[in-house]
Design a protein around this motif. Structure first.
Motif, short mmCIF file in Angstrom:
data_model
loop_
_atom_site.label_atom_id
_atom_site.label_comp_id
_atom_site.label_asym_id
_atom_site.label_seq_id
_atom_site.Cartn_x
_atom_site.Cartn_y
_atom_site.Cartn_z
N SER A 20 17.12 72.41 109.80
CA SER A 20 17.47 72.22 111.22
C SER A 20 17.18 70.79 111.69
O SER A 20 17.98 70.21 112.43
N ILE A 21 16.08 70.23 111.26
CA ILE A 21 15.72 68.86 111.64
C ILE A 21 16.73 67.87 111.09
O ILE A 21 17.09 66.89 111.76
N ALA A 22 17.22 68.12 109.88
CA ALA A 22 18.17 67.20 109.24
C ALA A 22 19.61 67.43 109.70
O ALA A 22 20.46 66.55 109.56
N ALA A 23 19.89 68.60 110.25
CA ALA A 23 21.27 68.97 110.63
C ALA A 23 21.71 68.24 111.89
O ALA A 23 20.91 67.90 112.75
N THR A 24 23.03 68.01 111.97
CA THR A 24 23.63 67.45 113.17
C THR A 24 24.86 68.29 113.52
O THR A 24 25.35 69.05 112.69
N SER A 25 25.34 68.14 114.71
CA SER A 25 26.50 68.92 115.13
C SER A 25 27.82 68.21 114.87
O SER A 25 28.89 68.78 115.04
N VAL A 26 27.74 66.96 114.45
CA VAL A 26 28.95 66.15 114.28
C VAL A 26 29.12 65.79 112.80
O VAL A 26 28.18 65.38 112.13
N GLU A 27 30.34 65.95 112.33
CA GLU A 27 30.65 65.58 110.95
C GLU A 27 30.54 64.07 110.77
O GLU A 27 30.99 63.30 111.60
N HIS A 87 26.18 69.26 108.20
CA HIS A 87 26.26 67.83 108.47
C HIS A 87 24.87 67.18 108.42
O HIS A 87 24.54 66.35 109.26
N VAL A 88 24.05 67.61 107.43
CA VAL A 88 22.71 67.05 107.35
C VAL A 88 22.77 65.54 107.11
O VAL A 88 23.67 65.03 106.47
N LYS A 89 21.79 64.86 107.68
CA LYS A 89 21.67 63.43 107.50
C LYS A 89 21.10 63.17 106.11
O LYS A 89 20.27 63.93 105.62
N LEU A 90 21.55 62.11 105.49
CA LEU A 90 21.01 61.67 104.22
C LEU A 90 20.32 60.33 104.44
O LEU A 90 20.70 59.58 105.35
N PRO A 91 19.32 60.00 103.62
CA PRO A 91 18.67 58.70 103.79
C PRO A 91 19.68 57.56 103.67
O PRO A 91 20.56 57.59 102.81
N ALA A 92 19.55 56.57 104.54
CA ALA A 92 20.45 55.42 104.53
C ALA A 92 20.46 54.75 103.16
O ALA A 92 21.52 54.32 102.68
N GLU A 93 19.30 54.67 102.53
CA GLU A 93 19.23 54.05 101.20
C GLU A 93 20.07 54.80 100.18
O GLU A 93 20.69 54.20 99.31
N PHE A 94 20.09 56.13 100.31
CA PHE A 94 20.87 56.95 99.39
C PHE A 94 22.37 56.74 99.64
O PHE A 94 23.16 56.56 98.72
N LEU A 95 22.75 56.74 100.91
CA LEU A 95 24.17 56.51 101.24
C LEU A 95 24.62 55.13 100.78
O LEU A 95 25.72 54.98 100.23
N ASN A 96 23.79 54.12 100.99
CA ASN A 96 24.12 52.77 100.53
C ASN A 96 24.27 52.73 99.01
O ASN A 96 25.16 52.06 98.48
N HIS A 97 23.40 53.44 98.33
CA HIS A 97 23.44 53.53 96.86
C HIS A 97 24.75 54.18 96.41
O HIS A 97 25.42 53.69 95.50
N MET A 98 25.13 55.29 97.04
CA MET A 98 26.38 55.98 96.70
C MET A 98 27.58 55.05 96.93
O MET A 98 28.46 54.96 96.08
#
Length: 128
Positions: A20-27, A87-98
């Motif tokens: 729930s903490i990681a989830a967001t309502s927006v894709e 729509h959980v948030k992922l760490p910015a570092e992980f997204l940048n890595h991907m």
């Protein structure tokens, strides 16, 4: 890709509250690419057990439990589901890595997979 350096972890949710903490309502605009990337990860642990949705008890068997890696990050197989569904948030570092890897998991050297497997306890001990 080698196992040199620090391996990071993402998405090891232990409770509905953590999701729930990681989830967001927006894709997120990166969701489809990230979910596909997560599904491409090398399986380093596979279990016969199934994972249930922590937020929706009626959603049974969302995936079979496994732990995946790209050599730099480790994550549970359920993370792709949570990215798509909540729509959980992922760490910015992980997204940048991907993104730096063109949203594609490269082939891992056997030594890198072995190293990560040997260190598995440190990746799965605590929650996200």
């Amino acid at each position: 890709m080698t196992g040199e350096g620090i391996v990071r972890r993402a998405g090891f949710y232990g409770s509905a509250e953590e999701v729930s903490i990681a989830a967001t309502s927006v894709e997120h605009p990166w969701e489809a690419l990230a979910a596909r990337y997560l599904e491409q990860g090398e399986v380093i642990v596979a279990a016969s057990q199934w994972v249930d949705d922590l937020l929706d008890v009626s959603a049974k068997r969302i995936c079979q439990y496994s732990i995946r890696t790209d050599g730099a990050w480790v994550w549970p197989s359920s993370l792709a589901y949570y990215v798509r569904q909540y729509h959980v948030k992922l760490p910015a570092e992980f997204l940048n890595h991907m993104a730096a890897n063109d949203w594609t998991v490269g082939e891992l050297e056997e030594a890198a997979v072995d190293e990560i497997y040997e260190r598995l306890d440190e990746f799965t001990e605590s929650s996200q």
